[in-house]
Design a protein around this motif. Structure first.
Motif, PDB file in Angstrom:
ATOM      1  N   TYR A 197       3.354  -8.856  -9.509  1.00 43.57           N
ATOM      2  CA  TYR A 197       2.314  -8.819  -9.500  1.00 43.57           C
ATOM      3  C   TYR A 197       1.799  -8.614  -8.135  1.00 43.57           C
ATOM      4  CZ  TYR A 197      -2.640  -8.288 -10.550  1.00 43.57           C
ATOM      5  OH  TYR A 197      -3.810  -7.342 -10.913  1.00 43.57           O
ATOM      6  N   ASP A 198       1.973 -10.115  -7.354  1.00 40.91           N
ATOM      7  CA  ASP A 198       1.146  -9.949  -5.910  1.00 40.91           C
ATOM      8  C   ASP A 198       1.471  -8.366  -4.993  1.00 40.91           C
ATOM      9  OD1 ASP A 198       0.141 -11.960  -6.674  1.00 40.91           O
ATOM     10  OD2 ASP A 198       1.408 -13.763  -5.182  1.00 40.91           O
ATOM     11  N   GLU A 199       3.266  -8.845  -5.345  1.00 37.09           N
ATOM     12  CA  GLU A 199       3.282  -6.997  -4.933  1.00 37.09           C
ATOM     13  C   GLU A 199       2.900  -5.630  -4.950  1.00 37.09           C
ATOM     14  OE1 GLU A 199       8.087  -7.233  -4.089  1.00 37.09           O
ATOM     15  OE2 GLU A 199       7.646  -9.238  -3.448  1.00 37.09           O
ATOM     16  N   THR A 200       2.720  -5.802  -6.660  1.00 34.44           N
ATOM     17  CA  THR A 200       1.954  -4.986  -7.109  1.00 34.44           C
ATOM     18  C   THR A 200       1.274  -4.110  -6.837  1.00 34.44           C
ATOM     19  OG1 THR A 200       4.008  -4.655  -9.429  1.00 34.44           O
ATOM     20  CG2 THR A 200       1.856  -3.605  -9.314  1.00 34.44           C
ATOM     21  N   LEU A 201       0.620  -5.244  -6.498  1.00 36.52           N
ATOM     22  CA  LEU A 201      -1.427  -4.930  -5.935  1.00 36.52           C
ATOM     23  C   LEU A 201      -0.969  -4.721  -5.133  1.00 36.52           C
ATOM     24  CD1 LEU A 201      -4.183  -5.825  -6.880  1.00 36.52           C
ATOM     25  CD2 LEU A 201      -3.484  -8.134  -5.766  1.00 36.52           C
ATOM     26  N   ALA A 202      -0.142  -5.671  -3.508  1.00 37.27           N
ATOM     27  CA  ALA A 202       0.003  -5.034  -2.598  1.00 37.27           C
ATOM     28  C   ALA A 202       0.135  -3.756  -1.640  1.00 37.27           C
ATOM     29  CB  ALA A 202       0.544  -6.136  -1.498  1.00 37.27           C
ATOM     30  N   ARG A 203       1.314  -3.074  -2.847  1.00 36.78           N
ATOM     31  CA  ARG A 203       1.302  -1.315  -2.656  1.00 36.78           C
ATOM     32  C   ARG A 203       1.258  -0.397  -3.326  1.00 36.78           C
ATOM     33  NH1 ARG A 203       6.784  -4.620  -3.977  1.00 36.78           N
ATOM     34  NH2 ARG A 203       6.820  -3.455  -6.287  1.00 36.78           N
TER      35      ARG A 203
END
Length: 220
Positions: A197-203
């Protein structure tokens, strides 16, 4: 439907989620989220810490364990399986009444996982590859009947697929084929993939995660 709004799609909140909040009766009346801990055996299946970890897990009030492995770690070649890598977890889980969440690291963040030696050079776009992997998931579910509750195809799959968008459709087809195959053995097993989720949010790649959420019966 956006992953940010999709109810019940993120499962196995390892370590937090339902224990947080202060909404009074509303919070207390919610069914508890399944809590668990990832347990792997860096020292191999004979690692005494693995057995101790299951005892500690139960003693701490957790009732789920998660483990992971590469496809090629278990199916080394056709008709040759190293089931001891999974069996040690199944045995400990059965002895202690723990449910299992199992991840097959076909994708692992931005890398591909291990494959059976005869399939090296083939990948998701090959129908034989997908069919063979679906049969493997059937074998995993059969091995863990009554104990495996979630089966994940890939970990942080969005990290890999965001850099290989041409493979998304083949991966979605694989998930659906695996779900159909696993359901023939145990229709109660929830099958899907895991995203970060963190990477999805960042990207800002929620569109990709939404597509992954729509495939299979669960999203981790």
């Amino acid at each position: 439907m956006s992953i940010r709004r999709r109810a019940g799609v993120v499962v196995l909140a390892f370590g937090f989620w339902a224990a947080c909040g202060s909404n009074g009766d509303t919070q207390r009346n919610r069914p508890p989220a399944p809590f668990g801990i990832e347990i792997n055996a860096p020292g191999g299946t004979g690692d005494p810490l693995l057995v101790q970890s299951y005892s500690d897990l139960v003693g701490s009030g957790f009732n789920w364990a998660e483990t992971s492995f590469g496809w090629g770690d278990i199916e080394v070649r056709p008709n040759f399986f190293r089931w001891d890598l999974l069996d040690v977890h199944l045995r400990s889980a059965r002895e202690r009444g723990v449910s299992l969440s199992v991840a097959v690291r076909l994708l692992d963040n931005q890398t591909r996982g291990s494959l059976p030696v005869d399939l090296v050079g083939l990948w998701l776009d090959d129908p034989f590859f997908r069919s063979r992997f679906a049969r493997f998931t059937q074998e995993v579910v059969l091995r863990g009947t009554g104990r495996i509750r979630y089966l994940w195809i890939g970990r942080e799959a969005d990290a890999y697929l965001s850099h290989n968008m041409g493979e998304v459709e083949s991966f979605l087809e694989l998930i659906e084929e695996c779900q159909d195959s696993a359901a023939l053995i145990d229709p109660t097993v929830r099958l899907g993939t895991i995203v970060s989720y963190d990477e999805t949010l960042a990207r800002g790649s929620f569109a990709l995660s939404d597509r992954l959420a729509a495939a299979g019966g669960a999203l981790g």
